[in-house]
Design a protein around this motif. Structure first.
Motif, PDB file in Angstrom:
ATOM      1  N   SER A 159      99.992 -27.387  18.766  1.00  0.00           N
ATOM      2  CA  SER A 159      99.100 -27.200  17.860  1.00  0.00           C
ATOM      3  C   SER A 159     100.369 -26.373  18.008  1.00  0.00           C
ATOM      4  CB  SER A 159      98.276 -25.786  18.637  1.00  0.00           C
ATOM      5  OG  SER A 159      98.938 -24.933  19.464  1.00  0.00           O
ATOM      6  N   PHE A 186     110.231 -25.443  12.549  1.00  0.00           N
ATOM      7  CA  PHE A 186     110.664 -26.504  13.166  1.00  0.00           C
ATOM      8  C   PHE A 186     109.880 -28.530  12.245  1.00  0.00           C
ATOM      9  CE2 PHE A 186     111.284 -22.889  16.048  1.00  0.00           C
ATOM     10  CZ  PHE A 186     112.877 -22.675  15.898  1.00  0.00           C
ATOM     11  N   SER A 192     107.878 -30.104  13.990  1.00  0.00           N
ATOM     12  CA  SER A 192     107.172 -29.984  15.077  1.00  0.00           C
ATOM     13  C   SER A 192     105.549 -31.108  14.441  1.00  0.00           C
ATOM     14  CB  SER A 192     106.865 -28.780  15.348  1.00  0.00           C
ATOM     15  OG  SER A 192     105.813 -28.565  14.852  1.00  0.00           O
ATOM     16  N   GLY A 220     112.731 -28.426  20.385  1.00  0.00           N
ATOM     17  CA  GLY A 220     111.454 -29.496  20.110  1.00  0.00           C
ATOM     18  C   GLY A 220     111.369 -28.734  18.640  1.00  0.00           C
ATOM     19  N   GLY A 221     109.280 -28.667  18.220  1.00  0.00           N
ATOM     20  CA  GLY A 221     108.491 -29.828  19.302  1.00  0.00           C
ATOM     21  C   GLY A 221     108.353 -28.879  20.063  1.00  0.00           C
ATOM     22  N   THR A 222     107.724 -29.215  21.084  1.00  0.00           N
ATOM     23  CA  THR A 222     107.527 -28.705  23.114  1.00  0.00           C
ATOM     24  C   THR A 222     108.477 -29.978  24.410  1.00  0.00           C
ATOM     25  OG1 THR A 222     105.830 -27.252  22.056  1.00  0.00           O
ATOM     26  CG2 THR A 222     106.296 -27.716  25.046  1.00  0.00           C
ATOM     27  N   CYS A 243     102.104 -23.645  15.716  1.00  0.00           N
ATOM     28  CA  CYS A 243     102.385 -22.153  15.029  1.00  0.00           C
ATOM     29  C   CYS A 243     102.530 -21.619  13.964  1.00  0.00           C
ATOM     30  CB  CYS A 243     103.065 -21.775  15.994  1.00  0.00           C
ATOM     31  SG  CYS A 243     102.674 -22.151  17.552  1.00  0.00           S
TER      32      CYS A 243
HETATM   33  S1  SF4 Z   1     108.107 -26.005  17.519  1.00  0.00           S
HETATM   34 FE1  SF4 Z   1     107.338 -23.888  19.036  1.00  0.00          FE
HETATM   35  S2  SF4 Z   1     106.798 -22.327  17.523  1.00  0.00           S
HETATM   36 FE2  SF4 Z   1     106.799 -24.501  16.717  1.00  0.00          FE
HETATM   37  S3  SF4 Z   1     104.490 -25.344  16.687  1.00  0.00           S
HETATM   38 FE3  SF4 Z   1     106.100 -26.186  18.180  1.00  0.00          FE
HETATM   39  S4  SF4 Z   1     105.631 -24.714  19.659  1.00  0.00           S
HETATM   40 FE4  SF4 Z   1     104.622 -23.792  18.168  1.00  0.00          FE
END
Ligand code: SF4
Length: 388
Positions: free
Chosen positions: A17, A24, A26, A64-66, A19
């Motif tokens: 999801s 970033f 993402s 990332g990202g994750t 944030c």
């Molecule tokens: S990169 Fe980190 S802060 Fe950004 S949406 Fe993904 S988990 Fe959230």
């Protein structure tokens, strides 16, 4: 330049999801074809390796990202390819950013077996209400559990916290930071919440639905952070990063000390041999770039000596060790890269320290980094010798 050291950054652009504070690169997608992504990242990596022969690889960073959502087999394949393209330093640092959800924590053992030796965990807070405010998908309980597993599975573990949230006080932050320092980690990234343009928080702030902490209160929390981490033997070695001696992130030090790094994956930036590179940000554009050209580069351009000298100054000043402004001028063929009169004034006002041509920010100066840079950065071309 051949034969020098090299850092590698690999960007995984997906999250479960988005944030509300995040700017970033993402993206949230309902399904991700891991095989397709593995092949695309490997092709993008091979492209960089062809242009950067004979380097010694000192670090790999999966950001990332994750990236903890990557299949461990993908991580392993990338580490394997990188260490066959380049010879790896014996103590090569391989970091992966992870979120502390239970699903991801269940992968830590496999990620460790795939070669990752340093985990950077996005805990962000120990308070469930703050985690909800930050839009995080984990609870504080999951966070502690993930940290415990990470500390068992990885040689080095760092975690991130975000502070200076609306309503934060010196009492609440000192309790949180005290708890963090007692958790046995040797590296901490402590970021103040900033409202970045284009984020959901920026929209909320514009509508008056979110009131950021005022600048003086945030500055007091920064000073408190500096004092507490220094007392605990984990002083800041960079504006927001704290470590015990020898436990600094070698990868990030490469950026700040202006070493070369290859950046692969969507939106990744890189700097190789005086060129700056940038990949396509949108995952789909990146994939189509790789399938058409064998790499995901959107832009590649030589850095002018003025740009490079300026970047090196900006990066180096972030570090506690400071930066040798005289050496930068020498390297890029300038008379000077700073206005020494202004440096002198800022030293007298207690914002900078100077030792020969090395400049360092003091604790008071670190609070005003951008302002100070605006004051002192001034590239002076070398005066031409005139024959009479
Ligand atoms: S990169 Fe980190 S802060 Fe950004 S949406 Fe993904 S988990 Fe959230």
């Amino acid at each position: 330049m051949n034969g020098g050291s090299l850092a590698l950054y690999v960007h995984w652009p997906f999250c479960v999801s988005k944030c509300p504070y995040c700017d970033f690169n993402s993206h949230v997608r309902s399904s991700i074809d891991q095989d397709e992504w593995r092949e695309a990242l490997l092709a993008d990596l091979a492209h960089e390796a062809r242009l950067l022969p004979d380097r010694r690889l000192t670090s790999i960073f999966f950001g990332g990202g994750t990236p903890s959502l990557m299949e461990p087999a993908t991580v392993e394949a990338i580490i394997g390819a990188a260490t066959s393209h380049w010879s790896a330093a014996p103590d090569v640092e391989i970091t992966l950013e992870a979120n502390p959800n239970s699903v991801e924590a269940a992968r830590f053992a496999d990620l460790s077996a795939s070669g990752v030796n340093r985990l950077s965990l996005g805990l962000q807070s120990f308070d469930d209400e703050a985690l909800r405010f930050l839009g995080r998908a984990h609870s504080s309980r999951e966070g502690f559990r993930a940290l415990e597993i990470a500390q068992r599975k990885f040689r080095r573990v760092s975690f991130d916290l975000i502070y200076a949230l609306p309503g934060d006080s010196e009492a609440s932050w000192s309790a949180t930071l005290g708890q963090a320092l007692a958790l046995g980690t040797t590296h901490l990234s402590l970021y103040q919440l900033t409202i970045e343009p284009g984020t959901r928080f920026a929209t909320m702030a514009a509508r008056g639905e979110l009131e950021p902490l005022d600048a003086d209160a945030a500055a007091a929390l920064y000073e408190l952070t500096d004092a507490m981490t220094s007392n605990a033997g984990m002083p800041a070695y960079e504006i927001s990063n704290h470590a015990r001696r020898g436990q600094e992130s070698r990868h990030n030090l490469t950026y700040w000390r202006y070493g070369d790094y290859a950046g692969v994956g969507p939106g990744a930036h890189g700097r190789r041999g005086g060129m700056r590179t940038e990949r396509h940000r949108k995952p789909e554009n990146f994939l189509s770039g790789v399938s058409r050209h064998g790499h995901g580069i959107a832009e590649e351009a030589p850095l002018s000596t003025v740009e490079a000298a300026d970047e090196m100054l900006v990066m180096g000043l972030r570090l506690r060790e400071g930066v040798d402004a005289g050496a930068i001028a020498e390297r890029f063929g300038f008379d000077s890269v700073v206005d020494w009169d202004r440096v002198g004034r800022l030293a007298r006002s207690g914002h900078l320290e100077c030792d020969a041509s090395r400049i360092k920010l003091t604790a008071a100066g670190r609070l005003l980094l951008d302002h100070i840079l605006g004051q002192i950065a001034a590239v002076q071309p070398r005066a031409l010798a005139v024959a009479s």
